[in-house]
Scaffold this motif. Structure first.
Motif, PDB file in Angstrom:
ATOM      1  N   ALA A   1       5.737 -13.742  14.094  1.00 53.78           N
ATOM      2  CA  ALA A   1       5.117 -14.971  13.592  1.00 53.78           C
ATOM      3  C   ALA A   1       4.102 -15.534  14.579  1.00 53.78           C
ATOM      4  O   ALA A   1       3.256 -16.355  14.197  1.00 53.78           O
ATOM      5  N   ARG A   2       4.169 -15.092  15.831  1.00 51.14           N
ATOM      6  CA  ARG A   2       3.245 -15.574  16.858  1.00 51.14           C
ATOM      7  C   ARG A   2       1.981 -14.724  16.948  1.00 51.14           C
ATOM      8  O   ARG A   2       1.097 -15.024  17.744  1.00 51.14           O
ATOM      9  N   VAL A   3       1.885 -13.662  16.149  1.00 47.49           N
ATOM     10  CA  VAL A   3       0.706 -12.795  16.141  1.00 47.49           C
ATOM     11  C   VAL A   3      -0.096 -13.066  14.875  1.00 47.49           C
ATOM     12  O   VAL A   3       0.423 -12.948  13.755  1.00 47.49           O
ATOM     13  N   VAL A   4      -1.348 -13.447  15.046  1.00 48.70           N
ATOM     14  CA  VAL A   4      -2.236 -13.652  13.897  1.00 48.70           C
ATOM     15  C   VAL A   4      -3.341 -12.617  13.972  1.00 48.70           C
ATOM     16  O   VAL A   4      -3.880 -12.341  15.037  1.00 48.70           O
ATOM     17  N   VAL A   5      -3.644 -12.005  12.845  1.00 52.83           N
ATOM     18  CA  VAL A   5      -4.601 -10.905  12.793  1.00 52.83           C
ATOM     19  C   VAL A   5      -5.812 -11.321  11.969  1.00 52.83           C
ATOM     20  O   VAL A   5      -5.674 -11.836  10.860  1.00 52.83           O
ATOM     21  N   GLY A   6      -6.989 -11.090  12.525  1.00 50.31           N
ATOM     22  CA  GLY A   6      -8.227 -11.356  11.802  1.00 50.31           C
ATOM     23  C   GLY A   6      -9.188 -10.200  11.978  1.00 50.31           C
ATOM     24  O   GLY A   6      -9.157  -9.505  12.999  1.00 50.31           O
ATOM     25  N   GLY A   7     -10.029  -9.972  10.985  1.00 54.29           N
ATOM     26  CA  GLY A   7     -10.953  -8.845  11.051  1.00 54.29           C
ATOM     27  C   GLY A   7     -12.359  -9.204  10.644  1.00 54.29           C
ATOM     28  O   GLY A   7     -12.621 -10.287  10.120  1.00 54.29           O
ATOM     29  N   ILE A   8     -13.265  -8.266  10.883  1.00 45.24           N
ATOM     30  CA  ILE A   8     -14.676  -8.458  10.542  1.00 45.24           C
ATOM     31  C   ILE A   8     -15.069  -7.537   9.391  1.00 45.24           C
ATOM     32  O   ILE A   8     -16.254  -7.202   9.251  1.00 45.24           O
ATOM     33  N   GLU A   9     -14.089  -7.110   8.596  1.00 39.40           N
ATOM     34  CA  GLU A   9     -14.413  -6.270   7.453  1.00 39.40           C
ATOM     35  C   GLU A   9     -15.438  -6.975   6.557  1.00 39.40           C
ATOM     36  O   GLU A   9     -15.398  -8.188   6.395  1.00 39.40           O
ATOM     37  N   GLY A  10     -16.341  -6.203   6.025  1.00 40.46           N
ATOM     38  CA  GLY A  10     -17.422  -6.771   5.227  1.00 40.46           C
ATOM     39  C   GLY A  10     -18.679  -7.024   6.035  1.00 40.46           C
ATOM     40  O   GLY A  10     -19.738  -7.282   5.464  1.00 40.46           O
ATOM     41  N   GLY A  11     -18.584  -6.944   7.372  1.00 41.14           N
ATOM     42  CA  GLY A  11     -19.734  -7.186   8.225  1.00 41.14           C
ATOM     43  C   GLY A  11     -20.514  -5.921   8.533  1.00 41.14           C
ATOM     44  O   GLY A  11     -20.165  -4.814   8.116  1.00 41.14           O
ATOM     45  N   LYS A  12     -21.583  -6.093   9.313  1.00 36.80           N
ATOM     46  CA  LYS A  12     -22.478  -4.973   9.620  1.00 36.80           C
ATOM     47  C   LYS A  12     -21.792  -3.892  10.433  1.00 36.80           C
ATOM     48  O   LYS A  12     -22.008  -2.698  10.213  1.00 36.80           O
ATOM     49  N   LEU A  13     -20.994  -4.301  11.427  1.00 32.74           N
ATOM     50  CA  LEU A  13     -20.403  -3.302  12.307  1.00 32.74           C
ATOM     51  C   LEU A  13     -19.548  -2.317  11.525  1.00 32.74           C
ATOM     52  O   LEU A  13     -19.690  -1.097  11.683  1.00 32.74           O
ATOM     53  N   LEU A  14     -18.662  -2.808  10.681  1.00 31.13           N
ATOM     54  CA  LEU A  14     -17.782  -1.900   9.948  1.00 31.13           C
ATOM     55  C   LEU A  14     -18.573  -1.100   8.922  1.00 31.13           C
ATOM     56  O   LEU A  14     -18.332   0.105   8.748  1.00 31.13           O
ATOM     57  N   ARG A  15     -19.521  -1.728   8.243  1.00 30.69           N
ATOM     58  CA  ARG A  15     -20.333  -0.982   7.280  1.00 30.69           C
ATOM     59  C   ARG A  15     -21.056   0.164   7.969  1.00 30.69           C
ATOM     60  O   ARG A  15     -21.087   1.298   7.471  1.00 30.69           O
ATOM     61  N   ASN A  16     -21.643  -0.111   9.127  1.00 30.53           N
ATOM     62  CA  ASN A  16     -22.373   0.938   9.853  1.00 30.53           C
ATOM     63  C   ASN A  16     -21.440   2.034  10.349  1.00 30.53           C
ATOM     64  O   ASN A  16     -21.798   3.215  10.370  1.00 30.53           O
ATOM     65  N   ALA A  17     -20.230   1.650  10.761  1.00 36.48           N
ATOM     66  CA  ALA A  17     -19.280   2.630  11.282  1.00 36.48           C
ATOM     67  C   ALA A  17     -18.769   3.557  10.194  1.00 36.48           C
ATOM     68  O   ALA A  17     -18.402   4.705  10.477  1.00 36.48           O
ATOM     69  N   LEU A  18     -18.747   3.079   8.955  1.00 39.83           N
ATOM     70  CA  LEU A  18     -18.196   3.875   7.862  1.00 39.83           C
ATOM     71  C   LEU A  18     -19.197   4.836   7.250  1.00 39.83           C
ATOM     72  O   LEU A  18     -18.833   5.695   6.440  1.00 39.83           O
ATOM     73  N   VAL A  19     -20.470   4.716   7.632  1.00 42.51           N
ATOM     74  CA  VAL A  19     -21.481   5.657   7.170  1.00 42.51           C
ATOM     75  C   VAL A  19     -21.240   7.006   7.842  1.00 42.51           C
ATOM     76  O   VAL A  19     -20.776   7.078   8.979  1.00 42.51           O
ATOM     77  N   ARG A  20     -21.548   8.080   7.145  1.00 42.42           N
ATOM     78  CA  ARG A  20     -21.429   9.421   7.730  1.00 42.42           C
ATOM     79  C   ARG A  20     -22.812  10.058   7.799  1.00 42.42           C
ATOM     80  O   ARG A  20     -23.346  10.444   6.777  1.00 42.42           O
ATOM     81  N   PRO A  21     -23.377  10.223   8.998  1.00 41.75           N
ATOM     82  CA  PRO A  21     -22.874   9.790  10.301  1.00 41.75           C
ATOM     83  C   PRO A  21     -23.064   8.292  10.493  1.00 41.75           C
ATOM     84  O   PRO A  21     -23.943   7.690   9.874  1.00 41.75           O
ATOM     85  N   PRO A  22     -22.264   7.669  11.361  1.00 38.19           N
ATOM     86  CA  PRO A  22     -22.386   6.226  11.598  1.00 38.19           C
ATOM     87  C   PRO A  22     -23.684   5.899  12.313  1.00 38.19           C
ATOM     88  O   PRO A  22     -24.301   6.747  12.953  1.00 38.19           O
ATOM     89  N   ILE A  23     -24.106   4.642  12.179  1.00 39.70           N
ATOM     90  CA  ILE A  23     -25.320   4.184  12.850  1.00 39.70           C
ATOM     91  C   ILE A  23     -24.973   3.015  13.763  1.00 39.70           C
ATOM     92  O   ILE A  23     -23.989   2.317  13.539  1.00 39.70           O
TER      93      ILE A  23
END
Length: 235
Positions: free
Chosen positions: A148-170
């Motif tokens: 309960a003391r650990v909170v998780v947040g992400g940047i999914e939907g942003g540029k970094l993840l979009r670029n990383a998921l491209v094959r090849p990534p940019i």
């Protein structure tokens, strides 16, 4: 084969491809992957089939390739094995069991330790590239009160993840990474004012850690801290 630099930090690498503009798995060419200097040279080994989307989502079929890459790194002189994506933690147990050197595939290994550093009323924020795939099974925390003391947040939907998921990534501009990470942290702190420390899962986030420390005033931990600690134990 023996490395000319026999005492090295070995990195299990994602697939990055060879097309122009792709992120390179070579440390000399990619400051994003290796933003912090170490007292040891860095050697890398690509995990066959380990594209970012596959590793982030999790695929048990990657385990033999992880083991093969880790074995090759040790043969080349690695005295510590790490990885260039925090989601490789799914293969931590298997790789650690098979190697005769310390294995630290993800900063998420620090979660239980950091909770013990903080007051019981404080919370730890885990900031990840994709919170939808960073479940409780990756945090290493079994006690419900600690979870309960650990909170998780992400940047999914942003540029970094979009670029990383491209094959090849940019590559993604550091300014964009800082903007996305800062916005995520701001949301987490608004919802959880008890946050007293931050752990970065993503291996790109250390690039912006100094700026985020200044802006938040909070302790921030990432994979470079865990690597330095582990390398110091074998130096």
């Amino acid at each position: 084969m023996t490395s000319q630099n026999p005492r090295s930090l070995g990195i299990l690498s994602l697939e990055y491809g060879l097309l122009p503009g792709a992120m390179s798995a070579t440390p000399e060419q990619s400051s994003m992957l290796y933003p912090a200097p170490y007292d040891f040279p860095i050697i890398t080994e690509t995990v066959e089939g380990a594209w970012a989307d596959t590793v982030i989502r999790g695929d048990p079929a990657l385990e033999p390739a992880c083991l093969a890459a880790a074995k090759s790194l040790v043969e080349r002189g690695a005295v510590v094995i790490s990885a260039d994506c925090g989601f490789f933690i799914r293969h931590q147990a298997a790789v650690a069991a098979a190697m005769n050197v310390p294995v630290v595939l993800s900063s998420l290994l620090l979660v239980p330790t950091l909770l013990r550093e903080l007051p019981r009323a404080a919370k730890l924020a885990v900031v990840t590239a994709d919170s939808t795939n960073c479940g409780e099974d990756l945090l290493g925390v079994n006690d419900p009160a600690d979870r309960a003391r650990v909170v998780v947040g992400g940047i999914e939907g942003g540029k970094l993840l979009r670029n990383a998921l491209v094959r090849p990534p940019i590559p993604t501009d550091v300014a964009d990474i800082e903007k996305e990470v800062s916005a995520c942290i701001a949301r987490l702190r608004a919802a959880h004012p008890e946050i007293a420390a931050i752990l970065f899962e993503c291996t790109a986030f250390p690039l912006v850690a100094p700026a985020i420390r200044r802006s938040t005033g909070l302790p921030i931990y990432d994979i470079t801290d865990l690597r330095r600690l582990t390398l110091a134990s074998v130096s």
